[in-house]
Motif scaffolding. Sequence first.
Motif, mmCIF file in Angstrom:
data_model
loop_
_atom_site.group_PDB
_atom_site.id
_atom_site.type_symbol
_atom_site.label_atom_id
_atom_site.label_comp_id
_atom_site.label_asym_id
_atom_site.label_seq_id
_atom_site.Cartn_x
_atom_site.Cartn_y
_atom_site.Cartn_z
ATOM 1 N N ARG A 259 147.367 13.715 -17.820
ATOM 2 C CA ARG A 259 148.116 12.832 -17.163
ATOM 3 C C ARG A 259 149.648 13.457 -16.645
ATOM 4 N N VAL A 260 149.391 12.302 -14.846
ATOM 5 C CA VAL A 260 150.307 12.843 -14.318
ATOM 6 C C VAL A 260 151.528 11.715 -13.682
ATOM 7 N N THR A 261 152.120 11.731 -13.771
ATOM 8 C CA THR A 261 153.395 10.909 -12.761
ATOM 9 C C THR A 261 154.290 11.409 -12.202
ATOM 10 N N PHE A 262 154.822 10.656 -11.431
ATOM 11 C CA PHE A 262 155.919 10.368 -10.494
ATOM 12 C C PHE A 262 156.664 9.675 -10.664
ATOM 13 N N GLU A 263 157.728 10.315 -10.876
ATOM 14 C CA GLU A 263 159.108 9.739 -10.862
ATOM 15 C C GLU A 263 159.531 9.982 -9.570
ATOM 16 N N VAL A 264 160.842 8.583 -9.520
ATOM 17 C CA VAL A 264 161.570 8.441 -8.480
ATOM 18 C C VAL A 264 162.651 7.102 -8.292
ATOM 19 N N MET B 230 170.492 1.546 -9.017
ATOM 20 C CA MET B 230 169.332 2.900 -9.374
ATOM 21 C C MET B 230 168.710 1.548 -8.599
ATOM 22 N N ASP B 231 166.895 2.027 -8.518
ATOM 23 C CA ASP B 231 166.197 1.820 -8.135
ATOM 24 C C ASP B 231 165.102 2.598 -8.677
ATOM 25 N N GLU B 232 163.532 2.269 -9.354
ATOM 26 C CA GLU B 232 162.830 3.260 -10.092
ATOM 27 C C GLU B 232 161.348 2.795 -9.317
ATOM 28 N N LEU B 233 160.761 3.927 -9.198
ATOM 29 C CA LEU B 233 159.691 3.627 -9.269
ATOM 30 C C LEU B 233 158.516 4.736 -10.025
ATOM 31 N N VAL B 234 157.655 4.724 -10.821
ATOM 32 C CA VAL B 234 157.151 5.591 -11.728
ATOM 33 C C VAL B 234 155.538 5.247 -11.347
ATOM 34 N N VAL B 235 155.217 5.966 -11.245
ATOM 35 C CA VAL B 235 153.152 5.714 -11.373
ATOM 36 C C VAL B 235 152.735 6.740 -11.387
ATOM 37 N N SER B 236 151.606 6.606 -12.379
ATOM 38 C CA SER B 236 151.100 7.697 -13.172
ATOM 39 C C SER B 236 149.782 7.533 -13.174
ATOM 40 N N THR B 237 149.040 8.708 -13.521
ATOM 41 C CA THR B 237 147.862 8.394 -13.771
ATOM 42 C C THR B 237 146.727 9.568 -14.857
ATOM 43 N N ASP B 238 145.514 9.092 -14.796
ATOM 44 C CA ASP B 238 144.787 11.064 -15.522
ATOM 45 C C ASP B 238 144.363 11.454 -14.158
ATOM 46 N N VAL B 239 144.357 12.865 -14.541
ATOM 47 C CA VAL B 239 143.316 13.489 -13.841
ATOM 48 C C VAL B 239 142.979 14.641 -15.187
ATOM 49 N N TYR B 240 141.399 15.167 -14.170
ATOM 50 C CA TYR B 240 140.248 15.744 -15.038
ATOM 51 C C TYR B 240 140.668 17.389 -14.610
ATOM 52 N N VAL B 241 141.857 17.913 -14.623
ATOM 53 C CA VAL B 241 141.543 19.059 -14.784
ATOM 54 C C VAL B 241 142.472 19.392 -15.855
ATOM 55 N N PRO B 242 142.912 21.472 -16.078
ATOM 56 C CA PRO B 242 144.227 21.393 -17.258
ATOM 57 C C PRO B 242 145.035 21.121 -16.822
ATOM 58 N N PRO B 243 146.320 20.752 -17.314
ATOM 59 C CA PRO B 243 148.002 20.764 -16.632
ATOM 60 C C PRO B 243 148.231 21.904 -15.958
ATOM 61 N N GLU B 244 148.169 23.291 -16.227
ATOM 62 C CA GLU B 244 148.178 24.183 -15.044
ATOM 63 C C GLU B 244 147.795 24.194 -13.613
ATOM 64 N N GLU B 245 147.006 24.226 -13.797
ATOM 65 C CA GLU B 245 146.187 23.286 -12.643
ATOM 66 C C GLU B 245 146.704 22.250 -11.950
ATOM 67 N N ALA B 246 146.889 21.278 -12.662
ATOM 68 C CA ALA B 246 147.708 20.061 -12.200
ATOM 69 C C ALA B 246 149.595 20.630 -11.379
ATOM 70 N N TYR B 247 150.094 21.575 -12.174
ATOM 71 C CA TYR B 247 150.905 21.945 -12.429
ATOM 72 C C TYR B 247 151.207 22.644 -10.762
ATOM 73 N N GLU B 248 150.586 24.316 -10.542
ATOM 74 C CA GLU B 248 150.377 24.483 -9.092
ATOM 75 C C GLU B 248 149.811 23.355 -8.137
ATOM 76 N N PHE B 249 149.153 22.920 -8.567
ATOM 77 C CA PHE B 249 148.476 21.874 -7.044
ATOM 78 C C PHE B 249 149.717 21.394 -6.244
ATOM 79 N N LEU B 250 150.452 20.989 -7.385
ATOM 80 C CA LEU B 250 151.797 19.590 -7.117
ATOM 81 C C LEU B 250 153.017 20.854 -7.003
#
Length: 180
Positions: free
Chosen positions: A111-116, A1-21
């Motif tokens: 901190r927003v992390t995309f994992e696949v 199984m291949d894995e890719l994880v990309v993460s970064t910091d965003v300057y909004v509250p978690p609730e705002e990031a969640y609704e956006f994503l």
Amino acid sequence: MDELVVSTDVYVPPEEAYEFLLDFPRYERYSEYLDRVSRTHGDGGAGTRYALRFAWWKLTYTAHSEVTDVDPPNRIDWRVRRDIRAHGSWRIEPLDELPADAPDDAAAGSRVTFEVRFDAESADASAVSLPPLVSFGWVLDKVTDLITEEAERVVRRAVSDLEGRERDVTLVVRESADAL
């Protein structure tokens, strides 16, 4: 199984990031290869299904995905329903404190992390109509190479949209390829 994880910091509250994503149809604006995202079932939460139409070179492919679980405002899990074994998530974690290089007007951060995780060998060759003399193996090799580049591009563009301004984005990228 291949894995890719990309993460970064965003300057909004978690609730705002969640609704956006959680707004999967928005993703077509961030990817060079994603032509269209259509919701085929559900309201955006767990059980919601999407058809994501990708186009690259002379190929088109529609991935059928499903949101498998949500934990607002911390996590959105998804999987591809057919043609390839793949699943992933968006994770959102509050930053305890903002880094020194955060914009002056930033009041909160996440901190927003995309994992696949995907098994390229599980891809169903019959799902893609190939031009004559083009092997499915060649296509897999090329697409696998593009995945990291595209994930980075998507995260950078999403951060710009989420924060409402362009800025240099520092990404932490981890890739691994493990045998099943």
